[in-house]
Design a protein around this motif. Sequence first.
Motif, PDB file in Angstrom:
ATOM      1  N   SER A  81       0.830  -1.199   0.000  1.00 52.87           N
ATOM      2  CA  SER A  81       0.000   0.000   0.000  1.00 52.87           C
ATOM      3  C   SER A  81       0.864   1.247   0.000  1.00 52.87           C
ATOM      4  O   SER A  81       2.055   1.204   0.315  1.00 52.87           O
ATOM      5  CB  SER A  81      -0.902   0.009   1.239  1.00 52.87           C
ATOM      6  N   GLY A  82       0.258   2.364  -0.353  1.00 51.05           N
ATOM      7  CA  GLY A  82       0.982   3.621  -0.416  1.00 51.05           C
ATOM      8  C   GLY A  82       1.619   4.005   0.902  1.00 51.05           C
ATOM      9  O   GLY A  82       2.766   4.436   0.944  1.00 51.05           O
ATOM     10  N   VAL A  83       0.876   3.844   1.995  1.00 49.16           N
ATOM     11  CA  VAL A  83       1.393   4.212   3.304  1.00 49.16           C
ATOM     12  C   VAL A  83       2.561   3.316   3.696  1.00 49.16           C
ATOM     13  O   VAL A  83       3.566   3.782   4.242  1.00 49.16           O
ATOM     14  CB  VAL A  83       0.282   4.147   4.381  1.00 49.16           C
ATOM     15  N   GLU A  84       2.469   2.026   3.387  1.00 46.98           N
ATOM     16  CA  GLU A  84       3.557   1.113   3.715  1.00 46.98           C
ATOM     17  C   GLU A  84       4.807   1.457   2.916  1.00 46.98           C
ATOM     18  O   GLU A  84       5.922   1.382   3.431  1.00 46.98           O
ATOM     19  CB  GLU A  84       3.141  -0.344   3.456  1.00 46.98           C
ATOM     20  N   ARG A  85       4.614   1.819   1.650  1.00 46.41           N
ATOM     21  CA  ARG A  85       5.766   2.219   0.835  1.00 46.41           C
ATOM     22  C   ARG A  85       6.408   3.479   1.395  1.00 46.41           C
ATOM     23  O   ARG A  85       7.628   3.627   1.396  1.00 46.41           O
ATOM     24  CB  ARG A  85       5.354   2.439  -0.619  1.00 46.41           C
ATOM     25  N   CYS A 140       1.368   8.182  -2.662  1.00 46.80           N
ATOM     26  CA  CYS A 140       0.543   7.686  -1.556  1.00 46.80           C
ATOM     27  C   CYS A 140      -0.810   8.392  -1.564  1.00 46.80           C
ATOM     28  O   CYS A 140      -1.857   7.763  -1.369  1.00 46.80           O
ATOM     29  CB  CYS A 140       1.275   7.928  -0.240  1.00 46.80           C
ATOM     30  N   GLY A 145      -4.094   6.620   0.025  1.00 48.19           N
ATOM     31  CA  GLY A 145      -3.577   6.298   1.351  1.00 48.19           C
ATOM     32  C   GLY A 145      -3.568   7.483   2.302  1.00 48.19           C
ATOM     33  O   GLY A 145      -3.651   7.314   3.514  1.00 48.19           O
ATOM     34  N   LEU A 146      -3.435   8.685   1.731  1.00 47.05           N
ATOM     35  CA  LEU A 146      -3.441   9.907   2.530  1.00 47.05           C
ATOM     36  C   LEU A 146      -4.270  10.966   1.825  1.00 47.05           C
ATOM     37  O   LEU A 146      -4.410  10.941   0.597  1.00 47.05           O
ATOM     38  CB  LEU A 146      -2.008  10.440   2.723  1.00 47.05           C
ATOM     39  N   THR A 196      -2.737  11.652   9.325  1.00 47.12           N
ATOM     40  CA  THR A 196      -3.771  10.614   9.205  1.00 47.12           C
ATOM     41  C   THR A 196      -4.913  10.827  10.190  1.00 47.12           C
ATOM     42  O   THR A 196      -5.943  10.174  10.080  1.00 47.12           O
ATOM     43  CB  THR A 196      -3.161   9.210   9.452  1.00 47.12           C
TER      44      THR A 196
END
Length: 202
Positions: A81-85, A140, A145-146, A196
Amino acid sequence: MKDQQLIKKRREQMIKGAVSLFIEKGFHRTTTREIAKQSGFSIGTLYEYIGSKEDVLYLVCDAIYEEVSDRLRQQLDTKGSGVERLKKAIAALFHVIDEMQEEVLVMYQEAKSLPKEALPYVLQKEMDMTELMERIIQECVDGGGLELEEQEIKLLAHNILVSAHMWTFRRWAIQKLYTLEEYTNLQIKQLLKGVTEPIKEV
């Protein structure tokens, strides 16, 4: 045309030798002859690769920025996911700053020693690195993701860079309190919590 592998090896030797001397004596008190000796070759060989002592600072800056940029670019292609990246990119940045903290200190302490016309080069490299982090944050946001506006993306990118540098600049205090992993996890938590979760305006 010199062998590219040899050029790379010589530059790495120069960077390592110069950084140790700059830390010990400072830029102005270090001579090119000392840099050559510390690097393991003659003064004549040194001048085959540089034109002046200031050129060594360019090499130090390039080494740092290229390494950081390479590691961050790798995160652009990772799955998840974008946040994990984004978290992986922040962790990658912190790790490379940790591994090159002596070089980072020298770069910021001695950048003032560069000729006035050369300073924009260093500042542009810093902006390039910040903009690369902005791209990761933007991806992201694009992926859902954000939810951030352009100004928020830019500020978050700068905050991430400053947090990474703090591991080096305030290591006399920070590194007594946290391991690199602890510091990284806490910074990621604090950096992303603010983007977030809704925050009331002051």
